[in-house]
Design a protein around this motif. Structure first.
Motif, PDB file in Angstrom:
ATOM      1  N   LEU A 203      -4.010   6.686 -10.963  1.00 43.74           N
ATOM      2  CA  LEU A 203      -4.481   6.520  -9.591  1.00 43.74           C
ATOM      3  C   LEU A 203      -4.863   5.061  -9.326  1.00 43.74           C
ATOM      4  O   LEU A 203      -4.589   4.522  -8.253  1.00 43.74           O
ATOM      5  CB  LEU A 203      -5.677   7.434  -9.328  1.00 43.74           C
ATOM      6  CG  LEU A 203      -5.344   8.922  -9.200  1.00 43.74           C
ATOM      7  CD1 LEU A 203      -6.619   9.757  -9.153  1.00 43.74           C
ATOM      8  CD2 LEU A 203      -4.500   9.190  -7.949  1.00 43.74           C
ATOM      9  N   TYR A 206      -1.795   3.239  -8.586  1.00 42.31           N
ATOM     10  CA  TYR A 206      -1.316   3.483  -7.219  1.00 42.31           C
ATOM     11  C   TYR A 206      -1.952   2.485  -6.256  1.00 42.31           C
ATOM     12  O   TYR A 206      -1.277   1.871  -5.422  1.00 42.31           O
ATOM     13  CB  TYR A 206      -1.703   4.898  -6.772  1.00 42.31           C
ATOM     14  CG  TYR A 206      -0.833   6.019  -7.305  1.00 42.31           C
ATOM     15  CD1 TYR A 206       0.115   5.804  -8.299  1.00 42.31           C
ATOM     16  CD2 TYR A 206      -0.968   7.312  -6.807  1.00 42.31           C
ATOM     17  CE1 TYR A 206       0.895   6.840  -8.782  1.00 42.31           C
ATOM     18  CE2 TYR A 206      -0.194   8.356  -7.279  1.00 42.31           C
ATOM     19  CZ  TYR A 206       0.736   8.113  -8.267  1.00 42.31           C
ATOM     20  OH  TYR A 206       1.499   9.159  -8.737  1.00 42.31           O
ATOM     21  N   ILE A 234       0.945   5.823  -2.549  1.00 43.80           N
ATOM     22  CA  ILE A 234      -0.261   6.256  -1.840  1.00 43.80           C
ATOM     23  C   ILE A 234      -0.335   5.572  -0.484  1.00 43.80           C
ATOM     24  O   ILE A 234       0.088   4.422  -0.322  1.00 43.80           O
ATOM     25  CB  ILE A 234      -1.519   5.950  -2.686  1.00 43.80           C
ATOM     26  CG1 ILE A 234      -2.723   6.690  -2.127  1.00 43.80           C
ATOM     27  CG2 ILE A 234      -1.778   4.451  -2.790  1.00 43.80           C
ATOM     28  CD1 ILE A 234      -3.877   6.794  -3.116  1.00 43.80           C
ATOM     29  N   LYS A 236      -3.110   5.180   2.852  1.00 45.10           N
ATOM     30  CA  LYS A 236      -4.494   5.403   3.283  1.00 45.10           C
ATOM     31  C   LYS A 236      -4.614   5.167   4.790  1.00 45.10           C
ATOM     32  O   LYS A 236      -4.198   4.120   5.299  1.00 45.10           O
ATOM     33  CB  LYS A 236      -5.429   4.464   2.531  1.00 45.10           C
ATOM     34  CG  LYS A 236      -5.435   4.664   1.015  1.00 45.10           C
ATOM     35  CD  LYS A 236      -6.065   3.476   0.300  1.00 45.10           C
ATOM     36  CE  LYS A 236      -5.132   2.280   0.282  1.00 45.10           C
ATOM     37  NZ  LYS A 236      -5.664   1.135  -0.477  1.00 45.10           N
ATOM     38  N   VAL A 370      -5.465  10.572   3.067  1.00 43.53           N
ATOM     39  CA  VAL A 370      -4.700   9.956   1.983  1.00 43.53           C
ATOM     40  C   VAL A 370      -3.468  10.809   1.736  1.00 43.53           C
ATOM     41  O   VAL A 370      -3.558  12.036   1.614  1.00 43.53           O
ATOM     42  CB  VAL A 370      -5.529   9.844   0.685  1.00 43.53           C
ATOM     43  CG1 VAL A 370      -4.630   9.474  -0.496  1.00 43.53           C
ATOM     44  CG2 VAL A 370      -6.617   8.801   0.826  1.00 43.53           C
ATOM     45  N   LEU A 372      -0.408  11.037  -1.016  1.00 38.15           N
ATOM     46  CA  LEU A 372      -0.052  10.479  -2.318  1.00 38.15           C
ATOM     47  C   LEU A 372       0.905  11.378  -3.073  1.00 38.15           C
ATOM     48  O   LEU A 372       1.001  12.581  -2.820  1.00 38.15           O
ATOM     49  CB  LEU A 372      -1.298  10.237  -3.165  1.00 38.15           C
ATOM     50  CG  LEU A 372      -1.995  11.445  -3.795  1.00 38.15           C
ATOM     51  CD1 LEU A 372      -2.797  11.013  -5.019  1.00 38.15           C
ATOM     52  CD2 LEU A 372      -2.911  12.130  -2.789  1.00 38.15           C
TER      53      LEU A 372
END
Length: 403
Positions: A203, A206, A234, A236, A370, A372
């Protein structure tokens, strides 16, 4: 719209323990090195930790018995960190004095005494959880990781307390869930946390990949999961309420972000700067309120510089509504970097800055969504944090009222 993405099932699990009145204090450990051998204790601390306290503050801490060398309290600020015998007072039963050798490799410890941290919410909401990660809905006013005045009242502490409660043996065997990115203390919304070391590594990669490849394409929902390796993993999306009326429906802001000296911020303040690091924010207007002279916007950030959205929206002339720090242009209201206040608090440290600092709240910014590629299944998932009332469009308010 058909696509391989999946809206994550919303959870309504909340957790949180009330904060104790005082935290546990802190212990800062150092090792005497050859380069330190000619320094006195006061020289060592006032030089290495000059952002923690002024000279007089460090003198107070030393004389208060908050410094130890190899377990023994040192109260004489002129004690030299060299290979010689020194004398200290050891308050233990009836023993008053001991001899100890301070030599290269000796351990110095500064004990910062417990203090009452500023008020902060303690409830957190879990909006998604699986074997690899947890997504939280963080309230405004709660810091993510320890720093400054907030060493205990953080998201990280609540995650640790929850993990210990669920499995008392967890601390001895496995890591507890850990946030993999930051949200400003005044920012509410979605915060991703890793439950395993592998999840934390992936993560974090990412987020780092999005920052290092500014200018790449957004996630394309028509892509199949096998093709996701060619695009960002990802995406946002934030909601924000800004001052003034944003005329353009869409604005791309690619102003670099750098650091300047600023009172009360030890490592410097992030601001819009031509010599800074690349940053990209994609702003889309959702609603304009001419009566209140504000605009509701959606912001996609492709990079992840600290305070990026606050800085970028201020840079284009529309600071976040209620932001106490950033003004038009992307800098602070006051930039008197030469001002230094040597007054200190009861614990010897600097008093809380009277000027606005990044952790001050009051603005309206929410990490809303988010998208992802799941780190295990590679499935594209969408996780959303419920919007605060003041960041909903009129249509969204009506839809909620009809449920």
């Amino acid at each position: 719209m058909s696509n391989p993405s999946q809206e994550a099932r919303a959870l309504t699990v909340t957790f949180g323990l009330p904060w104790p009145d005082l935290n546990d204090g802190l212990f800062y450990k150092d090792v005497v090195r050859a380069s330190d051998s000619e320094l006195t204790v006061i020289q060592f601390y006032s030089k290495k930790y000059k952002n923690s306290a002024p000279l007089q503050g460090w003198l107070q801490r030393i004389q208060n018995g908050q410094i130890t060398i190899d377990g023994g309290v040192v109260r004489d600020p002129s004690t030299t960190l060299s290979e010689q015998f020194i004398r200290w007072t050891k308050r233990q039963r009836n023993r008053t004095e001991d001899l100890c050798l301070v030599e290269i490799g000796s351990e110095l410890v500064y004990h910062r005494l417990p203090w009452k941290e500023p008020d902060a919410p303690h409830w957190l909401e879990i909006i998604y959880e699986d074997d690899d990660m947890i997504a939280l809905n963080k309230p405004s006013g709660l810091q993510v990781l320890p720093g400054g005045l907030f060493q205990q009242r953080t998201v990280l502490t609540q995650l640790l307390w929850r993990a210990t409660k669920l499995s008392p043996s967890l601390m001895c065997h496995e890591p507890h869930p850990t946030p993999v990115h930051r949200l400003g203390r005044g920012t509410s919304g979605l915060l991703l946390c890793a439950k395993t070391k592998l999840a934390k590594t992936q993560l974090a990669a990412y987020f780092a990949d999005g920052t290092s490849h500014i200018g790449g394409s957004s996630i394309e929902y028509s892509k199949t999961s096998s093709e996701l390796g060619t695009v960002r993993k990802i995406l946002k999306i934030y909601r924000a309420l800004v001052t003034g009326i944003v005329c353009e429906n869409k604005v791309n802001v690619n102003q670099p972000i750098g650091i300047v000296q600023y009172p009360g911020v030890a490592k410097g303040l992030y601001v819009a700067s031509p010599s800074g690091k690349p940053a990209l924010s994609k702003v889309e207007v959702l609603e304009r309120d001419r009566n209140k002279n504000c605009t509701l916007v959606q912001v996609e950030i492709q990079s992840g510089r600290p305070h990026q959205i606050r800085i970028h929206l201020a840079f284009i002339g529309h600071p976040l509504l209620g932001d106490p720090l950033y003004v038009v242009g992307g800098g602070p209201q006051c930039s008197d970097s030469e001002y230094v206040d040597d007054s200190f608090a009861l614990d010897g440290g600097f008093l809380r800055p009277t000027k606005p600092v990044p952790g001050d709240c009051g603005y309206s910014l929410h990490a809303h969504q988010v998208t992802l590629s799941h780190i295990t299944t590679n499935e594209l998932i969408i996780i959303s944090a419920p919007l605060p009332p003041n960041l909903r469009t009129r249509k969204e308010v009506q839809e909620i009222g009809m449920r």
